[in-house]
Motif scaffolding. Structure first.
Motif, PDB file in Angstrom:
ATOM      1  N   ALA A 157       0.836  -1.204   0.000  1.00 42.51           N
ATOM      2  CA  ALA A 157       0.000   0.000   0.000  1.00 42.51           C
ATOM      3  C   ALA A 157       0.873   1.257   0.000  1.00 42.51           C
ATOM      4  O   ALA A 157       0.591   2.209  -0.739  1.00 42.51           O
ATOM      5  N   LEU A 158       1.914   1.270   0.811  1.00 39.20           N
ATOM      6  CA  LEU A 158       2.823   2.415   0.831  1.00 39.20           C
ATOM      7  C   LEU A 158       3.542   2.571  -0.512  1.00 39.20           C
ATOM      8  O   LEU A 158       3.744   3.695  -0.991  1.00 39.20           O
ATOM      9  N   GLY A 159       3.911   1.461  -1.112  1.00 35.62           N
ATOM     10  CA  GLY A 159       4.543   1.506  -2.434  1.00 35.62           C
ATOM     11  C   GLY A 159       3.604   2.061  -3.490  1.00 35.62           C
ATOM     12  O   GLY A 159       4.013   2.847  -4.349  1.00 35.62           O
ATOM     13  N   ALA A 160       2.333   1.667  -3.427  1.00 33.75           N
ATOM     14  CA  ALA A 160       1.347   2.169  -4.391  1.00 33.75           C
ATOM     15  C   ALA A 160       1.124   3.666  -4.212  1.00 33.75           C
ATOM     16  O   ALA A 160       1.022   4.415  -5.189  1.00 33.75           O
ATOM     17  N   VAL A 161       1.056   4.116  -2.955  1.00 34.43           N
ATOM     18  CA  VAL A 161       0.880   5.545  -2.689  1.00 34.43           C
ATOM     19  C   VAL A 161       2.101   6.323  -3.184  1.00 34.43           C
ATOM     20  O   VAL A 161       1.970   7.396  -3.801  1.00 34.43           O
ATOM     21  N   GLY A 162       3.270   5.803  -2.940  1.00 28.62           N
ATOM     22  CA  GLY A 162       4.493   6.449  -3.401  1.00 28.62           C
ATOM     23  C   GLY A 162       4.568   6.501  -4.920  1.00 28.62           C
ATOM     24  O   GLY A 162       4.963   7.519  -5.508  1.00 28.62           O
ATOM     25  N   ALA A 163       4.170   5.424  -5.582  1.00 29.11           N
ATOM     26  CA  ALA A 163       4.185   5.386  -7.047  1.00 29.11           C
ATOM     27  C   ALA A 163       3.179   6.390  -7.614  1.00 29.11           C
ATOM     28  O   ALA A 163       3.467   7.078  -8.603  1.00 29.11           O
ATOM     29  N   ALA A 164       2.016   6.498  -6.993  1.00 30.12           N
ATOM     30  CA  ALA A 164       1.006   7.459  -7.456  1.00 30.12           C
ATOM     31  C   ALA A 164       1.516   8.893  -7.303  1.00 30.12           C
ATOM     32  O   ALA A 164       1.321   9.729  -8.187  1.00 30.12           O
ATOM     33  N   ALA A 165       2.184   9.170  -6.197  1.00 32.77           N
ATOM     34  CA  ALA A 165       2.732  10.507  -5.978  1.00 32.77           C
ATOM     35  C   ALA A 165       3.824  10.809  -7.008  1.00 32.77           C
ATOM     36  O   ALA A 165       3.907  11.934  -7.529  1.00 32.77           O
ATOM     37  N   LEU A 166       4.647   9.827  -7.322  1.00 31.74           N
ATOM     38  CA  LEU A 166       5.705  10.005  -8.305  1.00 31.74           C
ATOM     39  C   LEU A 166       5.122  10.267  -9.694  1.00 31.74           C
ATOM     40  O   LEU A 166       5.593  11.152 -10.414  1.00 31.74           O
ATOM     41  N   LYS A 214       2.214  11.573 -10.372  1.00 30.55           N
ATOM     42  CA  LYS A 214       1.619  12.907 -10.349  1.00 30.55           C
ATOM     43  C   LYS A 214       2.704  13.988 -10.489  1.00 30.55           C
ATOM     44  O   LYS A 214       2.546  14.957 -11.234  1.00 30.55           O
ATOM     45  N   LEU A 215       3.819  13.811  -9.807  1.00 26.62           N
ATOM     46  CA  LEU A 215       4.921  14.758  -9.882  1.00 26.62           C
ATOM     47  C   LEU A 215       5.517  14.801 -11.281  1.00 26.62           C
ATOM     48  O   LEU A 215       5.785  15.880 -11.830  1.00 26.62           O
ATOM     49  N   LEU A 216       5.713  13.650 -11.905  1.00 28.62           N
ATOM     50  CA  LEU A 216       6.269  13.591 -13.258  1.00 28.62           C
ATOM     51  C   LEU A 216       5.318  14.212 -14.279  1.00 28.62           C
ATOM     52  O   LEU A 216       5.758  14.901 -15.209  1.00 28.62           O
ATOM     53  N   ALA A 217       4.025  13.998 -14.129  1.00 28.05           N
ATOM     54  CA  ALA A 217       3.056  14.586 -15.050  1.00 28.05           C
ATOM     55  C   ALA A 217       3.058  16.106 -14.935  1.00 28.05           C
ATOM     56  O   ALA A 217       3.013  16.814 -15.949  1.00 28.05           O
ATOM     57  N   ARG A 219       4.831  21.394 -17.282  1.00 31.92           N
ATOM     58  CA  ARG A 219       5.579  22.636 -17.123  1.00 31.92           C
ATOM     59  C   ARG A 219       6.628  22.785 -18.235  1.00 31.92           C
ATOM     60  O   ARG A 219       6.756  23.840 -18.857  1.00 31.92           O
ATOM     61  N   VAL A 220       7.353  21.711 -18.503  1.00 32.01           N
ATOM     62  CA  VAL A 220       8.391  21.749 -19.529  1.00 32.01           C
ATOM     63  C   VAL A 220       7.761  21.972 -20.905  1.00 32.01           C
ATOM     64  O   VAL A 220       8.262  22.767 -21.703  1.00 32.01           O
ATOM     65  N   ASN A 221       6.649  21.295 -21.196  1.00 31.51           N
ATOM     66  CA  ASN A 221       5.993  21.475 -22.488  1.00 31.51           C
ATOM     67  C   ASN A 221       5.479  22.900 -22.656  1.00 31.51           C
ATOM     68  O   ASN A 221       5.556  23.460 -23.753  1.00 31.51           O
ATOM     69  N   ALA A 222       4.960  23.502 -21.610  1.00 33.21           N
ATOM     70  CA  ALA A 222       4.495  24.887 -21.688  1.00 33.21           C
ATOM     71  C   ALA A 222       5.669  25.824 -21.976  1.00 33.21           C
ATOM     72  O   ALA A 222       5.554  26.759 -22.776  1.00 33.21           O
ATOM     73  N   GLU A 223       6.799  25.566 -21.351  1.00 35.04           N
ATOM     74  CA  GLU A 223       7.988  26.391 -21.596  1.00 35.04           C
ATOM     75  C   GLU A 223       8.488  26.230 -23.030  1.00 35.04           C
ATOM     76  O   GLU A 223       8.835  27.217 -23.696  1.00 35.04           O
TER      77      GLU A 223
END
Length: 64
Positions: free
Chosen positions: A8-17, A19-22, A27-31
């Motif tokens: 469960a902690l791994g899944a939460v961490g993967a979801a956060a990662l 979200k951060l990458l998206a 941001r990079v595409n807008a720039e």
């Protein structure tokens, strides 16, 4: 039961990662889009001015 908690902690961490990458990719595409639009605005239009040659009557490119 502890492996379930680790998963469960791994899944939460993967979801956060993900979200951060998206967010970072947006941001990079807008720039990049802003830079591309600025470069396109500075490019010449590619149009050539034509002037009529009085001797031949033909239109020829004119260098300004």
């Amino acid at each position: 039961m502890p492996p379930v908690i680790v998963l469960a902690l791994g899944a939460v961490g993967a979801a956060a990662l993900v979200k951060l990458l998206a967010k970072e990719s947006r941001r990079v595409n807008a720039e990049l889009d802003a830079t591309r639009r600025a470069e396109e605005a500075n490019e010449p239009t590619g149009r050539v001015t034509l002037r009529r040659d009085p001797a031949t009557g033909e239109y020829r490119p004119f260098d300004s």
